[in-house]
Design an enzyme around this catalytic site. Structure first.
Site, PDB file in Angstrom:
ATOM      1  N   SER A  23       0.920  -1.476  -0.038  1.00  0.00           N
ATOM      2  CA  SER A  23       0.222  -0.129   0.079  1.00  0.00           C
ATOM      3  C   SER A  23       0.929   1.346   0.031  1.00  0.00           C
ATOM      4  O   SER A  23       2.081   1.068   0.193  1.00  0.00           O
ATOM      5  CB  SER A  23      -0.957  -0.050   1.277  1.00  0.00           C
ATOM      6  OG  SER A  23      -0.112   0.619   2.481  1.00  0.00           O
ATOM      7  N   ASP A  24       0.203   2.404  -0.272  1.00  0.00           N
ATOM      8  CA  ASP A  24       1.003   3.619  -0.086  1.00  0.00           C
ATOM      9  C   ASP A  24       0.857   3.810   1.620  1.00  0.00           C
ATOM     10  O   ASP A  24       0.251   3.190   2.319  1.00  0.00           O
ATOM     11  CB  ASP A  24       0.557   4.977  -0.872  1.00  0.00           C
ATOM     12  CG  ASP A  24       1.717   5.718  -1.058  1.00  0.00           C
ATOM     13  OD1 ASP A  24       2.694   5.888  -0.096  1.00  0.00           O
ATOM     14  OD2 ASP A  24       1.639   6.668  -1.988  1.00  0.00           O
ATOM     15  N   TRP A  25       1.680   5.022   1.923  1.00  0.00           N
ATOM     16  CA  TRP A  25       1.909   5.322   3.235  1.00  0.00           C
ATOM     17  C   TRP A  25       0.380   5.558   4.068  1.00  0.00           C
ATOM     18  O   TRP A  25      -0.260   6.348   3.787  1.00  0.00           O
ATOM     19  CB  TRP A  25       2.504   6.540   3.252  1.00  0.00           C
ATOM     20  CG  TRP A  25       3.170   7.278   4.449  1.00  0.00           C
ATOM     21  CD1 TRP A  25       2.300   7.950   5.479  1.00  0.00           C
ATOM     22  CD2 TRP A  25       4.157   7.093   4.975  1.00  0.00           C
ATOM     23  NE1 TRP A  25       3.308   8.271   6.344  1.00  0.00           N
ATOM     24  CE2 TRP A  25       4.437   7.859   6.385  1.00  0.00           C
ATOM     25  CE3 TRP A  25       5.520   6.326   4.446  1.00  0.00           C
ATOM     26  CZ2 TRP A  25       5.655   7.935   7.016  1.00  0.00           C
ATOM     27  CZ3 TRP A  25       6.752   6.402   5.188  1.00  0.00           C
ATOM     28  CH2 TRP A  25       6.789   7.312   6.447  1.00  0.00           C
TER      29      TRP A  25
END
Ligand code: NOJ
Length: 981
Positions: A514-516
Site C-alpha cells: 500500500s502507500d503510506w
C-alpha cells in the site's frame, strides 16, 4: 510522505556474541537524551542568548507537544508544558526551566525526534567549534546502542567545512561524508561509526571562521538496548554456503540456495504459523511506533516483514536484520525499502526531465547507478519508477513521472525497471523496483494531491495502464497501490485493478504494497468502518503489504477466524512477499557490507553520466541565435535566484544527498573563455510568503510578498549588471518543495519576485537566455516572448551546473523534446496532446481564451541546427512484411546535430471507442552533419496502430488511419493509410 532521510549514524554497539534466540527483555525505563548548548543565536531579529527550538504544526504558547512535520521557530522561554510527555517521534520539551537544555525522553528506550536546536560555538585551537552537546542516559540497560538518524544539520558561518562528533571530549570522529560548506547556509550529513559506548557527545564544526552556527533539525535518536546478536556471527545460523534460518541443524529446502524458487517459498510457507504469515504483510517505519523498545520483540515473533526509511545506516540495518534472522523462529529476513526516485547520492534530473531525452536507455543507465548506491547503503527495494501519467501540471507529482504520453512513459518506465533490477535483482548492485502509484493517482480532481479520480475503463486501459503493464512485463517485482479512489473505490481496495487486471490478466506475481497509511485512510474516505474493515478490504482486493498503517497484524487473525478472509488469500499474499525476498537474495545474503558504504564517494563515470543526462534532458524551447554563446562574448551577467544555488538543482527527492554540487555560476565560469567576465547577481529570493493575495474585487492572485519580505530583492543591482553585459542569462523557476508530493499549485507562475526581476532585466533590451528550473511546465508568457532563448532545465540534479554550462557554451547541443506539453494558461489544464477530436473540433473554446493550443506541445524541442522533413511515403505491406512509413530528414543548418523524428498515428473509425486525434507510436534519434540527409522508417504493425479493448486485449482494426512522421506533436502533415492486419 516526504522526510529528510537519515543522515547520520552513530554506532555504539558493544554487542557480544550470542546465537540462540533470547527471551524478550523486560521493558526498560525511559532513556533520556539531554541537549546542552553553549550559546544560541538563531538569526535575524531574535535576541542573542535566546534559546530556540523548532516545533511542528503551528505550536502556540501552552501547547503540550509539537510534531516534526512542519517546523516553526519557538522561543523556549515562551513555551511551557505542564507535564513531561512521552511518545516516539515527538519533541518533548520536558525541562524548560533551564534555558540551556532540552531533554528528549525515549520511553523504554526507543526512537525520539527532536525539533531544531540552534547553537553557536567558538573555534578552539584544533580548528573545531563545539556547537552542541548531548547526553543519553538509560539506567536500565547496561549496554545499549544509539543511532543518530534522520537529521538535517545546517551550518552557518563562512568557511565552515565540516561537521564531526566528539565523544567524551576526544578528537572529532571523521565524518563519513566529506562535507564542504561552500555557502553560508549548507545542509550536510555525516556518518560516524565505530564509537564505543560512552556518555558525552559533542557536535562540532570544523571551520575557518571564529564562530560557527549550527541547527540540528529533526534529529532522530534510536536508543535501543543492544540485542545479544549485535555485531556477531551466529555459528548456529551461519553455515558454509547456506543459513540455518530455523536453527534445526539441517538444510531445509527454503534454506538451500540450490533449490528452485517456488519450492523454497512453499517449503517455508508450510513451516509458518498464521501469525508469522500475517507478520510478513507488515511494513513499519522506524521511529513511528509508540514504543520502539517493542521492536525487537516484534521481530523475534516474526511480526514485521519490512522497514522503510532506515538508511543510510547499514550498521543499524544489520543489527535489526540479525535480530530477525538469528532470533526469530524461522529467521525470515527483513526487506528494506526506500524512496530513490531520481538518484541515491548521484542525483539525476527528475524523471520528467529524463523522459525528455527520448532515450529510454539513459534512464536505465541512471537507475543502475542509483541501484548500486542504494544497495550499498542497505536498501533492497526502491519505491520507483513512477508510472503515473502526467496530464495536469498543477499536480506536483508530475515531476516524478515520465510525462503525458502512454507510449513514451511505458518505454521509460520499463527501462527504469531494467536499470534497478538488472538481469538478477539479487546481485549486490541491484534492487527490487516498485511501480507506483497503481492506479489513477495522476488523474486527481483539480490536480490536488490525494484527491479522488474518475477514470473510465477505456481511458484507464489506454492511457493510465500501458506504462504499468510495460513495466510489469519488464519484470518489476513489486507494485504500490495509490492513495486515490477511482469511482469511489480506494485504489488500495480495488479488486478490479489489483486482482483482475494486475494478477489475472497480466500474470504479475510480485507483491503489492500500500502507500503510506492508505490502508487505514479508507476510514477517512468513508469507505471502511475501522482498521479491521480496512485490513479485510485491502487484503481481499489484492493489496499484500500494509505500509505503516499497522492494520493487518492486529486484525487479520480475527478476520480469518470469522471467515471474512480465507487462509488461501493469506497464503497467496505471503507467498508473493516471500518470493520477492528470495528474488532479491535476502535469504542467502541478508546483510550489507558496512565498510562498503560510502555515500560521499563520487564516481567520475557516474558524474559523467549525470552530466550527459542534464544536457540530454534540457529542452531548448526558443533560440534567436544567441545560443550557443559566441566565443567572443566579453561580458555575461548571470541573474536570478538559481544562478548560484545548488540544493535547488536537486529536485523534490534530492534532499538526501550530502554533496555540494557545482552551481551554474561555478560551472559557467569554468566553461567560459578566461577573458570573459561573468557577473553573478541573485536579484531576489526564490520565493517569499505569502504566495497569494486577494484583490479588492475578491480575485485571488499570486503575491510576490509584501515589500521588504524579500531581503534578496535588489532590482537595481540586477538591472545594472544586465546593462553592463552583452548577454544576460537568467536562472529562474520554482523551489524544489513546490513540486513532488503534496505540492500542487493553483498558479503556474514564477515564485516570489522573479517575474518582476525578469521584467526589469528585459526592459534593458539586452538579449536574455532564460533557464527555467522547475518540477512541472510553468506558464511564463513574458519569458517565452521576451527571452532571446529559453532552456527548460527541469530540476537537473548533481551535475546541473556542468551540464547546463556544456549547453550554453555549445560543447553539447540540446536534443531533448518535451514529454509534457506547456500550456498557455493554467485555465487550459488538464491539457495533453493526445486528446479526442470531439464532434465539434473547432468549437467548444472558452469565450475568454480563444487560443486553445498549448504554447509548446509534446515532442517539441530545438537544437543548434535545423532539420527539414520531406513528405511521408508509405510502402504497402507485402507477404510477411508490414507496411512502412518513411521520411527523409535533412540537416539544413550549419552544425551537426541530433533530431528525433516521431511517428504519430490516428485511427479514423473505431467502433470499440473513439481514439485520440494523435498518438505517439515510435521515435528514433538521428545524428546528421550539415547538409547530410537520411531516411527514417517505421513499421506500421498492428502493435504500432492498436489499442487495448474493453476486455483488456490488445487489438488493431483493419481500416483507415492517418500517419505522421514529425519533429513534434504540433508539426507535420498526416498521410492516409489503410491497415489490413
Ligand atoms: C508516500 C508517497 O506517495 C510514495 O510515493 C512513497 O513511496 C511513500 N510515501 C514512501 O515514502
Amino acid at each position: 510522505m516526504k522526510r529528510i532521510p537519515l543522515l547520520a549514524v552513530l554506532s555504539l554497539a558493544t554487542g557480544h556474541a550470542a546465537v540462540a534466540p533470547t527471551p524478550p527483555p523486560a521493558t526498560p525505563p525511559p532513556a533520556v537524551v539531554t541537549f546542552a548548548s553553549q550559546a544560541t543565536q538563531p538569526s535575524g531579529s531574535q535576541a542573542p542568548g535566546d534559546q530556540y527550538v523548532m516545533f511542528g504544526a503551528n505550536p502556540q504558547p501552552g501547547d503540550k507537544e509539537g510534531g516534526t512535520a512542519a517546523m516553526n521557530l519557538v522561543k523556549l522561554k515562551d513555551f511551557s508544558v505542564t507535564a513531561p510527555l512521552a511518545g516516539a517521534g515527538r519533541v518533548i520539551p520536558a525541562d524548560l526551566k533551564s534555558p540551556d537544555s532540552v531533554k528528549v525522553i525515549a520511553p523504554g528506550g526507543g526512537v525520539v525526534t527532536t525539533g531544531i536546536l540552534w547553537s553557536r560555538g567558538k573555534k578552539a585551537a584544533n580548528g573545531y567549534a563545539d556547537v552542541a552537546s548531548f547526553r543519553i542516559t538509560n539506567p536500565a540497560a547496561s549496554s545499549f546502542s544509539v543511532w543518530v538518524l534522520d537529521s538535517t544539520l545546517k551550518v552557518k558561518g563562512n568557511g565552515n567545512t565540516g561537521l564531526a562528533l566528539r565523544v567524551n571530549g576526544g578528537e572529532p570522529l571523521a565524518p563519513c561524508a566529506t562535507v564542504k560548506t561552500d555557502s553560508a547556509n549548507e545542509f550536510t550529513q555525516f556518518t560516524v561509526t565505530g564509537a564505543s559506548l560512552t556518555d558525552d557527545f559533542t557536535v562540532t564544526v570544523r571551520g575557518e571562521s571564529d564562530e560557527a552556527f549550527l541547527a540540528l533539525a529533526g534529529l532522530t535518536f534510536a536508543v535501543l538496548p543492544t540485542p545479544a546478536t549485535a555485531g556477531k556471527k551466529s555459528p548456529v545460523v551461519e553455515q558454509k554456503g547456506w543459513l540455518d534460518l530455523n536453527k534445526n541443524g539441517s538444510k531445509d529446502v527454503y534454506e538451500d540456495p540450490a533449490q528452485p524458487l517456488a519450492k523454497r517459498v512453499d517449503n517455508l510457507l508450510k513451516q509458518m504459523t498464521q501469525q508469522e504469515k500475517i507478520g510478513q504483510l507488515n511494513q513499519l517505519v522506524l521511529g513511528d511506533r509508540k514504543s520502539d523498545a517493542a521492536l525487537f520483540p516484534l521481530m523475534r515473533r516474526g511480526e514485521v516483514s519490512s522497514y522503510i526509511w532506515t538508511t543510510i545506516a547499514p550498521a543499524l540495518r544489520n543489527q535489526f536484520q540479525r535480530v530477525a534472522v538469528y532470533e526469530s523462529r524461522l529467521g525470515i529476513p527483513l526487506i528494506y525499502g526506500m524512496d530513490m526516485i531520481h538518484g541515491t547520492n548521484t542525483l539525476f534530473p527528475i524523471a520528467l526531465g529524463l523522459s525528455c531525452a527520448f532515450e529510454p536507455e539513459l534512464l536505465e543507465r541512471a537507475q543502475a547507478v542509483s541501484a548500486r548506491e542504494a544497495r550499498a547503503e542497505g536498501v533492497d527495494w526502491v519505491f520507483a519508477p513512477m508510472c503515473d501519467l502526467a496530464r495536469d501540471p498543477r499536480w506536483g507529482r508530475v515531476a516524478e513521472t515520465c510525462g503525458e504520453d502512454p507510449y513514451l512513459s511505458a518505454l521509460c518506465n520499463a527501462a527504469q525497471v531494467r536499470g534497478f533490477q538488472g538481469a538478477n535483482p539479487a546481485a549486490p548492485d541491484r534492487v527490487a523496483a516498485c511501480l507506483k502509484h497503481y492506479v489513477g493517482y495522476s488523474a486527481v480532481t483539480g490536480g490536488r494531491d490525494y484527491n479522488d479520480s474518475e477514470i473510465t475503463e477505456w481511458t484507464l486501459r489506454n492511457a493510465h495502464l500501458p506504462s504499468f503493464h510495460a513495466a510489469v512485463k519488464a519484470g518489476a517485482l513489486t507494485v504500490m497501490s495509490s492513495f486515490n479512489t477511482i469511482g469511489g473505490i480506494p485504489a488500495v481496495a480495488n479488486h478490479h485493478a489489483l486482482t483482475e487486471i494486475l494478477r489475472d490478466e497480466w500474470k504479475f506475481n510480485g507483491f503489492v504494497v500500500s502507500d503510506w497509511e492508505s490502508v487505514k485512510e479508507m476510514i477517512k474516505w468513508g469507505y471502511a468502518k475501522d482498521k479491521a474493515d480496512c485490513a479485510r478490504l485491502a487484503l481481499n482486493a489484492g493489496n499484500d503489504m500494509d505500509m505503516k498503517a499497522e492494520s493487518y497484524v492486529p486484525n487479520l487473525a480475527a478476520e480469518l477466524q470469522a471467515g471474512r478472509v480465507t487462509a488461501a488469500t493469506l497464503d497467496e499474499a505471503v507467498r508473493r512477499v516471500l518470493r520477492v525476498k528470495f528474488q532479491v537474495g535476502l535469504f542467502d545474503r541478508p546483510y550489507v557490507d558496512e565498510a562498503g558504504c560510502n555515500p560521499a564517494l563520487k564516481v567520475p563515470a557516474d558524474l559523467a553520466l549525470a552530466r550527459e543526462c542534464v544536457a540530454k534532458s534540457t529542452v531548448l524551447l526558443k533560440n534567436s541565435g544567441v545560443l550557443p554563446l559566441a566565443k567572443e562574448t566579453q561580458k555575461v551577467a548571470l541573474i536570478g535566484p538559481l544562478g548560484d544555488e545548488h540544493r535547488e538543482m536537486l529536485g523534490c527527492w534530492g534532499g538526501r544527498c550530502s554533496w555540494s554540487v557545482p552551481t551554474l555560476a561555478t560551472a559557467l565560469k569554468a566553461a567560459l573563455p578566461a577573458e570573459t567576465t561573468l557577473t553573478v547577481v541573485k536579484g531576489c529570493a526564490l520565493n517569499t510568503v505569502p504566495t497569494t493575495k486577494t484583490l479588492q474585487d475578491g480575485r485571488i492572485v499570486p503575491d510576490p510578498g509584501a515589500p521588504g519580505t524579500d531581503a534578496d530583492f535588489k532590482l537595481e543591482e540586477a538591472v545594472q549588471a544586465a546593462k553592463d553585459a552583452e548577454v544576460v542569462i537568467m536562472a529562474v523557476g520554482e523551489p524544489n518543495g513546490w513540486s513532488g508530493e503534496n505540492a500542487s499549485r493553483a498558479f503556474l507562475n514564477l515564485t516570489g519576485n522573479q517575474q518582476i526581476l525578469f521584467d526589469a532585466v528585459a526592459a534593458t533590451g539586452k538579449p536574455i537566455v532564460t533557464i527555467v528550473f522547475s518540477g512541472r511546465p510553468l506558464v511564463l508568457p513574458t519569458i517565452w516572448e521576451k527571452s532571446a532563448a529559453v532552456l527548460y532545465a527541469w530540476k537537473p540534479g548533481s551535475e546541473a551546473g556542468n551540464g547546463l554550462a556544456d549547453l550554453l557554451v555549445g560543447t553539447m547541443a540540446p536534443s531533448a523534446r518535451l514529454s509534457m506539453s506547456v500550456p498557455r494558461d493554467v485555465a487550459q489544464v488538464p491539457m495533453f496532446y493526445n486528446h479526442y477530436n470531439t464532434g465539434r473540433p473547432r468549437s467548444g473554446q472558452y469565450r475568454d481564451l480563444k487560443d486553445m493550443d498549448a504554447k509548446f506541445w509534446f515532442g517539441y524541442g530545438l537544437t543548434y541546427t535545423t532539420f527539414a522533413y520531406g513528405p511521408v511515403t508509405i510502402t504497402p505491406a507485402t507477404k510477411g512484411k508490414p507496411a512502412t512509413a518513411t521520411v527523409t530528414v535533412t540537416n539544413t543548418g550549419k552544425r551537426d546535430g541530433e533530431e528525433v523524428p516521431q511517428l504519430y498515428i490516428r485511427q479514423l473509425v473505431c467502433h470499440e471507442g473513439a481514439r485520440p486525434m494523435q498518438e505517439l507510436r515510435g521515435f528514433k534519434r538521428v545524428k546528421l552533419q550539415p547538409a547530410e540527409k537520411t531516411e527514417v522508417s517505421f513499421e506500421l504493425t498492428g502493435e504500432a496502430l492498436g489499442y487495448v479493448d474493453r476486455q483488456g486485449k490488445p487489438r488493431a482494426d483493419a481500416g483507415a488511419y492517418e500517419i505522421w512522421i514529425a519533429p513534434s506533436a504540433q508539426q507535420g502533415t498526416p498521410v492516409p493509410f489503410e491497415f489490413a492486419p
